[in-house]
Motif scaffolding. Structure first.
Motif, PDB file in Angstrom:
ATOM      1  N   PHE A  59       0.838  -1.205   0.000  1.00 14.18           N
ATOM      2  CA  PHE A  59       0.000   0.000   0.000  1.00 14.18           C
ATOM      3  C   PHE A  59       0.872   1.254   0.000  1.00 14.18           C
ATOM      4  CE2 PHE A  59      -2.523   3.332   2.075  1.00 14.18           C
ATOM      5  CZ  PHE A  59      -3.705   3.266   1.344  1.00 14.18           C
ATOM      6  N   SER A  60       1.950   1.208   0.778  1.00  8.59           N
ATOM      7  CA  SER A  60       2.825   2.370   0.877  1.00  8.59           C
ATOM      8  C   SER A  60       3.467   2.704  -0.466  1.00  8.59           C
ATOM      9  CB  SER A  60       3.917   2.124   1.921  1.00  8.59           C
ATOM     10  OG  SER A  60       3.359   1.935   3.211  1.00  8.59           O
ATOM     11  N   GLU A  61       3.847   1.678  -1.199  1.00  6.62           N
ATOM     12  CA  GLU A  61       4.500   1.907  -2.478  1.00  6.62           C
ATOM     13  C   GLU A  61       3.543   2.418  -3.549  1.00  6.62           C
ATOM     14  OE1 GLU A  61       6.677  -1.479  -3.751  1.00  6.62           O
ATOM     15  OE2 GLU A  61       8.362  -1.042  -2.422  1.00  6.62           O
ATOM     16  N   ASN A  62       2.248   2.241  -3.302  1.00  6.81           N
ATOM     17  CA  ASN A  62       1.263   2.655  -4.295  1.00  6.81           C
ATOM     18  C   ASN A  62       0.381   3.797  -3.814  1.00  6.81           C
ATOM     19  OD1 ASN A  62       1.389   0.523  -6.632  1.00  6.81           O
ATOM     20  ND2 ASN A  62       1.568  -0.657  -4.730  1.00  6.81           N
ATOM     21  N   SER A  63       0.837   4.513  -2.803  1.00 13.31           N
ATOM     22  CA  SER A  63       0.056   5.641  -2.288  1.00 13.31           C
ATOM     23  C   SER A  63       1.011   6.702  -1.753  1.00 13.31           C
ATOM     24  CB  SER A  63      -0.882   5.176  -1.171  1.00 13.31           C
ATOM     25  OG  SER A  63      -0.146   4.782  -0.019  1.00 13.31           O
ATOM     26  N   ASP A  64       0.443   7.797  -1.278  1.00 16.22           N
ATOM     27  CA  ASP A  64       1.280   8.891  -0.773  1.00 16.22           C
ATOM     28  C   ASP A  64       1.443   8.834   0.738  1.00 16.22           C
ATOM     29  OD1 ASP A  64      -1.279   9.489  -0.075  1.00 16.22           O
ATOM     30  OD2 ASP A  64      -1.302  11.508  -0.948  1.00 16.22           O
ATOM     31  N   VAL A  65       1.180   7.688   1.340  1.00 15.19           N
ATOM     32  CA  VAL A  65       1.405   7.497   2.781  1.00 15.19           C
ATOM     33  C   VAL A  65       2.157   6.186   2.974  1.00 15.19           C
ATOM     34  CG1 VAL A  65      -0.668   8.762   3.470  1.00 15.19           C
ATOM     35  CG2 VAL A  65      -0.773   6.275   3.153  1.00 15.19           C
ATOM     36  N   ARG A  66       2.818   6.066   4.096  1.00 13.51           N
ATOM     37  CA  ARG A  66       3.410   4.790   4.464  1.00 13.51           C
ATOM     38  C   ARG A  66       2.681   4.271   5.693  1.00 13.51           C
ATOM     39  NH1 ARG A  66       8.999   5.699   7.750  1.00 13.51           N
ATOM     40  NH2 ARG A  66       8.526   7.690   8.747  1.00 13.51           N
ATOM     41  N   VAL A  67       2.584   2.939   5.801  1.00 10.50           N
ATOM     42  CA  VAL A  67       1.852   2.297   6.885  1.00 10.50           C
ATOM     43  C   VAL A  67       2.833   1.527   7.757  1.00 10.50           C
ATOM     44  CG1 VAL A  67       0.030   0.671   7.483  1.00 10.50           C
ATOM     45  CG2 VAL A  67      -0.187   2.083   5.418  1.00 10.50           C
ATOM     46  N   ILE A  68       2.748   1.754   9.060  1.00 13.88           N
ATOM     47  CA  ILE A  68       3.612   1.074  10.024  1.00 13.88           C
ATOM     48  C   ILE A  68       2.762   0.170  10.914  1.00 13.88           C
ATOM     49  CG2 ILE A  68       5.322   1.341  11.851  1.00 13.88           C
ATOM     50  CD1 ILE A  68       6.209   2.476   9.178  1.00 13.88           C
ATOM     51  N   PRO A  69       2.800  -1.161  10.696  1.00 10.96           N
ATOM     52  CA  PRO A  69       2.046  -2.074  11.567  1.00 10.96           C
ATOM     53  C   PRO A  69       2.726  -2.218  12.923  1.00 10.96           C
ATOM     54  CG  PRO A  69       2.570  -3.084   9.436  1.00 10.96           C
ATOM     55  CD  PRO A  69       3.443  -1.881   9.593  1.00 10.96           C
ATOM     56  N   ARG A  70       1.923  -2.367  13.959  1.00 11.08           N
ATOM     57  CA  ARG A  70       2.472  -2.546  15.299  1.00 11.08           C
ATOM     58  C   ARG A  70       1.678  -3.609  16.040  1.00 11.08           C
ATOM     59  NH1 ARG A  70       2.661   1.852  20.323  1.00 11.08           N
ATOM     60  NH2 ARG A  70       3.716   0.467  21.813  1.00 11.08           N
ATOM     61  N   LEU A  71       2.354  -4.676  16.426  1.00 12.45           N
ATOM     62  CA  LEU A  71       1.740  -5.737  17.213  1.00 12.45           C
ATOM     63  C   LEU A  71       1.746  -5.315  18.681  1.00 12.45           C
ATOM     64  CD1 LEU A  71       0.649  -8.677  17.454  1.00 12.45           C
ATOM     65  CD2 LEU A  71       3.036  -9.401  17.715  1.00 12.45           C
ATOM     66  N   VAL A  72       0.562  -5.281  19.305  1.00  6.89           N
ATOM     67  CA  VAL A  72       0.454  -4.858  20.701  1.00  6.89           C
ATOM     68  C   VAL A  72      -0.294  -5.918  21.502  1.00  6.89           C
ATOM     69  CG1 VAL A  72       0.494  -2.407  20.086  1.00  6.89           C
ATOM     70  CG2 VAL A  72      -1.686  -3.577  20.305  1.00  6.89           C
ATOM     71  N   SER A  73      -0.244  -5.792  22.790  1.00  8.79           N
ATOM     72  CA  SER A  73      -0.924  -6.732  23.672  1.00  8.79           C
ATOM     73  C   SER A  73      -2.439  -6.591  23.552  1.00  8.79           C
ATOM     74  CB  SER A  73      -0.500  -6.495  25.120  1.00  8.79           C
ATOM     75  OG  SER A  73      -1.303  -7.253  26.014  1.00  8.79           O
ATOM     76  N   GLY A  74      -3.128  -7.745  23.631  1.00 11.08           N
ATOM     77  CA  GLY A  74      -4.583  -7.722  23.594  1.00 11.08           C
ATOM     78  C   GLY A  74      -5.207  -7.348  24.919  1.00 11.08           C
ATOM     79  N   LEU A  75      -4.403  -7.309  25.980  1.00 10.78           N
ATOM     80  CA  LEU A  75      -4.919  -6.930  27.291  1.00 10.78           C
ATOM     81  C   LEU A  75      -5.168  -5.428  27.330  1.00 10.78           C
ATOM     82  CD1 LEU A  75      -2.567  -9.081  29.567  1.00 10.78           C
ATOM     83  CD2 LEU A  75      -4.922  -9.598  28.876  1.00 10.78           C
ATOM     84  N   GLU A  76      -6.371  -5.060  27.696  1.00  8.16           N
ATOM     85  CA  GLU A  76      -6.755  -3.647  27.763  1.00  8.16           C
ATOM     86  C   GLU A  76      -6.400  -2.936  26.446  1.00  8.16           C
ATOM     87  OE1 GLU A  76      -4.953  -2.039  31.294  1.00  8.16           O
ATOM     88  OE2 GLU A  76      -6.392  -3.047  32.605  1.00  8.16           O
TER      89      GLU A  76
END
Length: 524
Positions: A80-97
């Protein structure tokens, strides 16, 4: 126009497939280089990252909690980042709260989670907290043209589409097809043998005298010939794959009564320890018994005026569930979904209730030879010809944060994830996409999709958030022999008291006669 769009989506899917493999390889290579570089005292040199990755673009922060989709999201974000004018940063976080963390980051951080993935049962809380932005649906993308009604209900809160349906989890009946085929062949052989015996006996009765193998009878043949002819008549087509396949289809149960009938006549191989077993300790695998007759929140799971837990049909269904203790010895204290799944993989079960994750495990077991059978998936069986079952489902949605300052890009990415990129979702992660325009790999996955389409979306009302814990306890109490009417009455009174804010009392409903008989036998 549609053909061009389909071609474009196909091109994106091919690109994303290579991207997924490339990302996984890059991560693995990076780990190895860092390891050996550190061990040798030299700085590890990584291959150059793809172009445009580090270009100064506005950033979308994507939060998620399930590690199984990490590779998929990393590749989708890069594509998506290579085909748009934004970059996306995924972040894995805890499911607790999880929502609390999103809220805190939204209010006090420069790294606002612009987009996040969450179960539909949390959408009321997300919406009321301002953490969900309504879906932009100008071209009716989130509609029955692309998603089953179940998915639309799941992501709707107070008539607002609060998220984009992404993937789901539900239950279905998984069976050992090899065992059913063997049982079908055995049945056909037994029927042929019985018919041959009847024909031979009729021959003897007609011609008189004892049956002799080599005695010539008045019909111009021997008694053995007569039995062979009768067997041929009875076995006509029995050895043919089509005949066995047709009988196998008949053995796939449509009701729990069908399973009981099968178990009663089944000549199980030595390795089979149980005909039917499932996790009776987890409400997710039990809920289909009462799902069609219990209402918590109405169609969208958000209406406090629509709660119906205690009614005669629900009592009858829970009584039928309780009755199964006479046929299947399952200890709620010792059973778990993992143990049941492993038993099925080990060939110890004929039928089980499972979620979609079992499919990928079965595929791997077939590949490595540890599961030397064929298997199939079908809708969860009804209780009988009258009482209908309905599975529970959870839909994970892509939600655009109401606090995001990049909503245009966030909505575009949410749609990209659930439409274009989702074509590679199952292959990459084992998750089944909710989008019905995406082709599924096989009939087993299609069966889960059919079950999902008729399932009950898990409600999103915070006022009844403990309903699932209480219902899980209720199933265990029923399995252990308690009065099912009293059990359901207690839960209904508790939930209604929570929702209304006032003490609530239900009038006791007499359980069905068959349940009373069961309880008397149990107590006796």
């Amino acid at each position: 126009m549609k053909k061009e769009k389909r071609k474009e989506n196909s091109t994106h899917r091919v690109s994303l497939r290579f991207r997924i493999f490339a990302v996984a390889a890059l991560l693995a290579a990076a780990a190895l280089l860092l390891y050996f570089g550190a061990g040798s005292g030299r700085q590890a040199e990584l291959s150059p990252l793809p172009e445009n990755v580090l270009v100064d673009k506005p950033t979308l922060n994507l939060w998620y909690t399930d590690d199984s989709i990490t590779d998929f999201l990393a590749a989708a974000a890069l594509d998506f980042s290579e085909n748009s004018d934004v970059r996306v940063i995924p972040r894995l976080v805890s499911g607790l709260e999880y929502l609390e963390s999103i809220n805190e980051a939204s209010l006090s951080s420069n790294m606002v989670p612009d987009v996040y993935i969450i179960g539909n049962d949390s959408l009321e809380k997300a919406w009321l907290s301002g953490l969900a932005s309504e879906v932009r649906n100008e071209d009716s993308y989130v509609s029955e043209e692309n998603f089953p009604e179940t998915a639309l209900r799941a992501v709707t809160y107070q008539d607002h589409l609060a998220g984009y349906p992404f993937y789901y989890e539900t239950t279905a009946l998984v069976y050992n097809l090899t065992y059913l085929e063997e049982a079908a062949a055995d049945q056909l052989q037994a029927e042929a043998d019985a018919l041959a015996g009847q024909e031979a006996q009729a021959f003897v009765d007609e011609n008189g005298g004892p049956l002799q193998e080599d005695a010539v009878q008045t019909g111009g043949g021997t008694a053995a010939d007569a039995r062979d002819d009768a067997a041929a008549d009875g076995m006509e087509g029995a050895s043919d794959e089509g005949r066995i396949a047709a009988r196998t289809q008949e053995l796939i149960p449509e009701t729990i009564d069908d399973i009981l009938a099968f178990a009663d006549s089944y000549n199980a191989p030595e390795q089979v320890e149980a005909v039917f077993c499932w996790d009776v300790s987890d409400v997710f695998y039990n809920y289909f018994f009462i799902g069609n007759y219990v209402d918590v929140g109405g169609p969208d799971g958000d209406d406090t005026e629509m709660i119906d837990i205690y009614n005669p049909d629900a009592i009858r269904c829970l009584a039928a569930y309780q009755e199964l203790t006479q046929f299947f010895s399952i200890d709620p204290e010792e059973v778990s979904y993992e143990s049941v799944a492993q038993d099925f993989l080990d060939g110890k079960l004929v039928f089980t209730i499972a979620t979609t994750d079992l499919l990928s495990r079965l595929e791997k077991a077939e590949e490595d030879g540890s599961f030397p059978y064929e298997y199939g998936v079908s809708r969860v069986p009804d209780i009988d010809g009258e009482l209908v079952t309905r599975s529970l489902s959870v839909t994970d949605a892509v939600v655009v944060n109401g606090y995001s300052e990049k909503k245009d890009a966030a909505h575009a990415f949410a749609r990209y994830l659930t439409q274009t990129a989702a074509g590679e979702l199952y292959e990459s992660s084992g998750k089944v996409p909710a989008n019905t325009q995406i082709s599924l790999p096989d009939v087993q996955t299609e069966a889960f999709a059919q079950e999902y389409a008729s399932s009950v979306p898990i409600p999103k009302m915070m006022a009844a958030s403990n309903y699932w814990v209480q219902m899980e306890i209720a199933f265990t109490r029923a399995w252990n022999g308690e009065d099912v009417s009293a059990v359901l009455r207690e839960i209904s009174e508790q939930i209604m008291t929570q929702v209304t804010g006032e003490s609530y009392t239900e009038e006791y409903i007499e359980p069905p006669a068959e349940e009373t008989e069961i309880q008397e036998q149990t107590s006796g």
